[in-house]
Design a protein around this motif. Structure first.
Motif, PDB file in Angstrom:
ATOM      1  N   ALA A  45       0.835  -1.199   0.000  1.00 24.06           N
ATOM      2  CA  ALA A  45       0.000   0.000   0.000  1.00 24.06           C
ATOM      3  C   ALA A  45       0.872   1.251   0.000  1.00 24.06           C
ATOM      4  O   ALA A  45       1.877   1.325   0.714  1.00 24.06           O
ATOM      5  N   ALA A  46       0.455   2.263  -0.781  1.00 23.78           N
ATOM      6  CA  ALA A  46       1.236   3.504  -0.905  1.00 23.78           C
ATOM      7  C   ALA A  46       1.303   4.261   0.409  1.00 23.78           C
ATOM      8  O   ALA A  46       2.318   4.900   0.727  1.00 23.78           O
ATOM      9  N   ASP A  47       0.255   4.180   1.208  1.00 25.67           N
ATOM     10  CA  ASP A  47       0.255   4.954   2.458  1.00 25.67           C
ATOM     11  C   ASP A  47       1.096   4.300   3.553  1.00 25.67           C
ATOM     12  O   ASP A  47       1.736   4.979   4.352  1.00 25.67           O
ATOM     13  N   ASP A  48       1.152   2.950   3.586  1.00 24.99           N
ATOM     14  CA  ASP A  48       1.904   2.242   4.636  1.00 24.99           C
ATOM     15  C   ASP A  48       3.337   1.914   4.232  1.00 24.99           C
ATOM     16  O   ASP A  48       4.247   1.888   5.058  1.00 24.99           O
ATOM     17  N   GLY A  49       3.532   1.555   2.948  1.00 27.96           N
ATOM     18  CA  GLY A  49       4.838   1.065   2.518  1.00 27.96           C
ATOM     19  C   GLY A  49       5.048  -0.371   2.959  1.00 27.96           C
ATOM     20  O   GLY A  49       4.106  -1.105   3.275  1.00 27.96           O
ATOM     21  N   VAL A  50       6.297  -0.787   3.011  1.00 27.65           N
ATOM     22  CA  VAL A  50       6.638  -2.161   3.384  1.00 27.65           C
ATOM     23  C   VAL A  50       6.354  -2.381   4.865  1.00 27.65           C
ATOM     24  O   VAL A  50       6.795  -1.607   5.715  1.00 27.65           O
ATOM     25  N   MET A  51       5.617  -3.460   5.183  1.00 25.57           N
ATOM     26  CA  MET A  51       5.206  -3.774   6.564  1.00 25.57           C
ATOM     27  C   MET A  51       5.660  -5.206   6.910  1.00 25.57           C
ATOM     28  O   MET A  51       6.153  -5.945   6.039  1.00 25.57           O
ATOM     29  N   PRO A  52       5.507  -5.597   8.177  1.00 27.66           N
ATOM     30  CA  PRO A  52       6.027  -6.906   8.609  1.00 27.66           C
ATOM     31  C   PRO A  52       5.561  -8.090   7.751  1.00 27.66           C
ATOM     32  O   PRO A  52       6.360  -8.946   7.373  1.00 27.66           O
ATOM     33  N   GLN A  53       4.235  -8.160   7.439  1.00 32.62           N
ATOM     34  CA  GLN A  53       3.773  -9.306   6.652  1.00 32.62           C
ATOM     35  C   GLN A  53       4.187  -9.202   5.193  1.00 32.62           C
ATOM     36  O   GLN A  53       4.220 -10.200   4.483  1.00 32.62           O
ATOM     37  N   THR A  54       4.530  -7.980   4.733  1.00 43.45           N
ATOM     38  CA  THR A  54       5.119  -7.857   3.391  1.00 43.45           C
ATOM     39  C   THR A  54       6.421  -8.644   3.355  1.00 43.45           C
ATOM     40  O   THR A  54       6.688  -9.414   2.428  1.00 43.45           O
ATOM     41  N   ARG A  55       7.235  -8.443   4.385  1.00 41.19           N
ATOM     42  CA  ARG A  55       8.535  -9.121   4.447  1.00 41.19           C
ATOM     43  C   ARG A  55       8.357 -10.633   4.623  1.00 41.19           C
ATOM     44  O   ARG A  55       9.053 -11.428   3.980  1.00 41.19           O
TER      45      ARG A  55
END
Length: 664
Positions: free
Chosen positions: A83-93
């Motif tokens: 998401a553009a507003d959050d960016g890379v987050m824990p579950q992305t990784r």
């Protein structure tokens, strides 16, 4: 092509799939109420270029990583969502790490909610994504800003997916059929339906399949592939199979089961594997480390048994043994992921090497060589390397089954190996190894005959242990039988010799032997004279008589059943045949010493000596006063056919012997 979403919770995965297909994959009431995906969702679309693409939408919440894993196992292409507003987050990784562990090598990244960000923010997120992908299989993947709300970039994403689908094409339908089950439900009027991704092979309407690991047989009544009616489903398809059969009910089949070709049904709970530990893991992996193992859509508690001396540190890899709490249906080369027992983090993952891992000697040099061979990426290379590792032979049928190979693939592998028995057998050897084994057998026999001219041959087990290559005893016997059919060796019970090898007595010994032999093979044969009796009979002297009889024993003519009690080899074969007849007339094939005594009329003491001799050689198996024959050792003393037995049959050989005695 099957596309799988990945990414953090609330980053717009389901909305993006809906924008691409028009299908809302959040089908559960709870999902709609909470606004998040809880279970797997599925959608399909035929694109303008004719590409039919299936989408698997996975949950992003950390509590549902196990569900994400159930959907990610069969995908061809990853759609990583940030998401553009959050960016890379824990579950992305974590999702990216899982894709890496599962061997997903192609994908692109969609920056969702692009309508909420300006160009500067989009550039910052793109830089963050590039850093995230660095060093992974998705490094350099295209990054596209999209908005499911406004439609921004969706058309470009559609074009890329359609193009990639044409580039990837359909998976090969070679190999035997396997489909992982991620849903099982009942349709009124149809019965049980299971859905999943076809991992290999193909299936058609009317085919018989097995639901593994449970082993339930079933027939395929109908098929939907990519949500359309079809006559067949093949590797790479998302399929729904309508199954019928005894015991086929909704509750009998669950997520994680495999529907497969019946020839592949061989569940396993002990697997040797390559394991890589994520660099983000907080502790080393020690001996018997508990984990949850995820394979295809299945999840099972397991323990990691290290095959090295040191713990596996974060960021390291090695070969381990996985001991599962319950069996799974798998294939060599399948990918897996392991997570901690609290389901809070992904620890690592890798690839299955051997589905039939041994519980003992699992760290021996021979075993390490076998695992190194099995690590080859393709079955043909693995087989070639395995044939160069001890014991230098492979059960080809088992190898084909454990790699889901079809008949054509197995036949192709057979072209480059020697099969035992020749041409048709399941055991495979490399041609060079076979040639060396054959040469060693013949050379060892030549040497043995030269050093032991008065011996009839060498024992089968001793010959086997003399070789550089030591096949298991049953396989070695098959090899010797093949050489005998080719006229290169001769087998006489447990003896092996060259065809031209003949053992003879010296002239003086031959004369005395000719006096003794009729007493060992004639009417006295079941209770022959002892050494002292022969000495008195021939005037040779007891010690010299004993030496002559022992020489006859080395020549294979007699066996010393008890001290100074010698029986002709042919008579022992006759006694074994008599025991087979006795056993065939008892319900459990058991008999006593008295049974043999009555048939041979040789007295209890002698019958017991004979049976104890047979016990020692494994021909009979004793339990208290009862014995039974060991079918694997019945040929130890050869057949009854011999020149010594050109005589009238004894009463013990006649089926009416008992009746005759009762009336006499």
């Amino acid at each position: 092509m099957i596309v799988g979403t990945a990414g953090h919770i609330d980053h717009g995965k389901s909305a993006l799939v809906r924008a691409l297909t028009g299908v809302d994959t959040d089908r559960l009431k709870e999902e709609k109420a909470r606004g998040i995906s809880i279970d797997l969702g599925f959608a399909y679309r035929t694109f303008p270029n004719g590409a039919r693409i299936g989408f698997i939408d996975v949950p992003g919440h950390e509590r549902f990583i196990h569900t994400m894993l159930a959907g990610a196992g069969g995908i061809d292409f990853a759609l990583l969502v940030v998401a553009a507003d959050d960016g890379v987050m824990p579950q992305t990784r974590e999702h990216l790490a899982i894709l890496q562990l599962l061997g997903v090598r192609r994908g692109l990244v969609a920056i969702t909610k692009a309508d909420l960000a300006d160009d500067e923010r989009l550039l910052a997120v793109e830089i963050e994504i590039e850093a995230l992908l660095a060093g992974t299989a998705l490094e350099g993947a295209e990054v596209l800003p999209v908005s499911s709300l406004t439609g921004q970039g969706v058309d470009v994403l559609e074009q890329r997916l359609a193009q990639v689908s044409r580039e990837i094409g359909r998976r090969s339908a070679s190999g035997r059929f396997r489909m992982t089950v991620d849903r099982s439900f009942i349709i009124s009027g149809a019965g049980t339906v299971v859905t999943g991704t076809v991992l290999s092979g193909a299936v058609g309407i009317g085919d018989m399949v097995t639901v593994s690991p449970g082993g339930l047989p079933a027939r395929v009544r109908s098929i939907h592939a990519q949500n359309e009616k079809a006559e067949r489903g093949q590797a790479g398809d998302r399929c729904a199979l309508n199954l019928v059969g005894e015991g086929i009910e909704r509750d009998a089949i669950s997520r994680g089961d495999m529907v497969l070709d019946p020839a592949l049904h061989a569940p396993t709970a002990r697997i040797d594997a390559e394991l890589g530990v994520l660099a983000t893991e907080t502790q080393p992996i020690g001996q018997w480390f508990p984990v949850h193992l995820h394979h295809a859509a299945s999840e099972v508690p397991a323990r990691i048994v290290l095959l090295s001396d040191e713990p596996l540190q974060p960021g390291q890899g090695g070969v381990v043994q996985l001991v599962l709490e319950r069996p799974i249906a798998a294939v060599g080369g399948d990918r897996f992921v392991v997570r901690d027992t609290s389901a809070q983090r992904t620890i690592g993952g890798g690839r299955f090497l051997d589905l039939r891992a041994p519980a003992r000697r699992r760290r021996s040099p021979e075993r390490r060589a076998q695992l190194a061979a099995l690590a080859a990426p393709e079955p043909a290379a693995a087989l070639s390397a395995l044939l160069e590792a001890p014991p230098f032979l492979v059960d080809l049928d088992r190898f084909a089954r454990d790699h889901a190979l079809g008949e054509a693939e197995t036949d192709k592998l057979s072209e480059s190996v020697i099969r035992i028995p020749p041409g048709t057998g399941a055991i495979a050897m490399a041609p060079v190894r076979w040639l060396r084994l054959r040469q060693h057998i013949l050379a060892d026999l030549h040497s043995y005959h030269a050093e032991n001219p008065d011996h009839p041959g060498i024992g089968l087990e001793r010959l086997r242990m003399m070789g550089e290559i030591r096949p298991p005893a049953p396989v070695f016997r098959l090899i010797l039988q093949g050489l005998q059919r080719q006229g290169e060796i001769s087998l006489d019970g447990a003896w092996v010799r060259l065809p031209g090898h003949v053992v003879r007595f010296a002239a003086t010994d031959e004369k005395i032997w000719n006096e003794i032999r009729p007493h060992l093979t004639g009417t006295e044969r079941f209770r022959p004279p002892r050494t002292r009796d022969f000495a008195a009979m021939t005037g040779l002297g007891e010690q010299d008589t004993r030496e002559l009889l022992k020489k006859a024993s080395r020549m294979g003519l007699v066996h010393e059943v008890a001290h100074d009690s010698f029986f002709a080899r042919s008579v022992l074969a006759e006694i074994v045949e008599t025991l087979r007849d006795i056993a065939s007339h008892t319900p459990k094939g058991e008999f006593t010493a008295a049974d043999l005594r009555d048939r041979l009329e040789n007295g209890r003491k002698v019958s017991i000596e004979i049976l104890e001799f047979l016990d020692r050689h494994g021909v009979t198996i004793r339990r208290g006063d009862l014995r039974r024959l060991n079918p694997h050792r019945l040929d130890l003393f050869g057949t009854r056919a011999s020149e010594d037995q050109k005589r009238e049959p004894s009463p013990a050989e006649r089926p009416d012997f008992k009746l005759e005695r009762q009336h006499s």
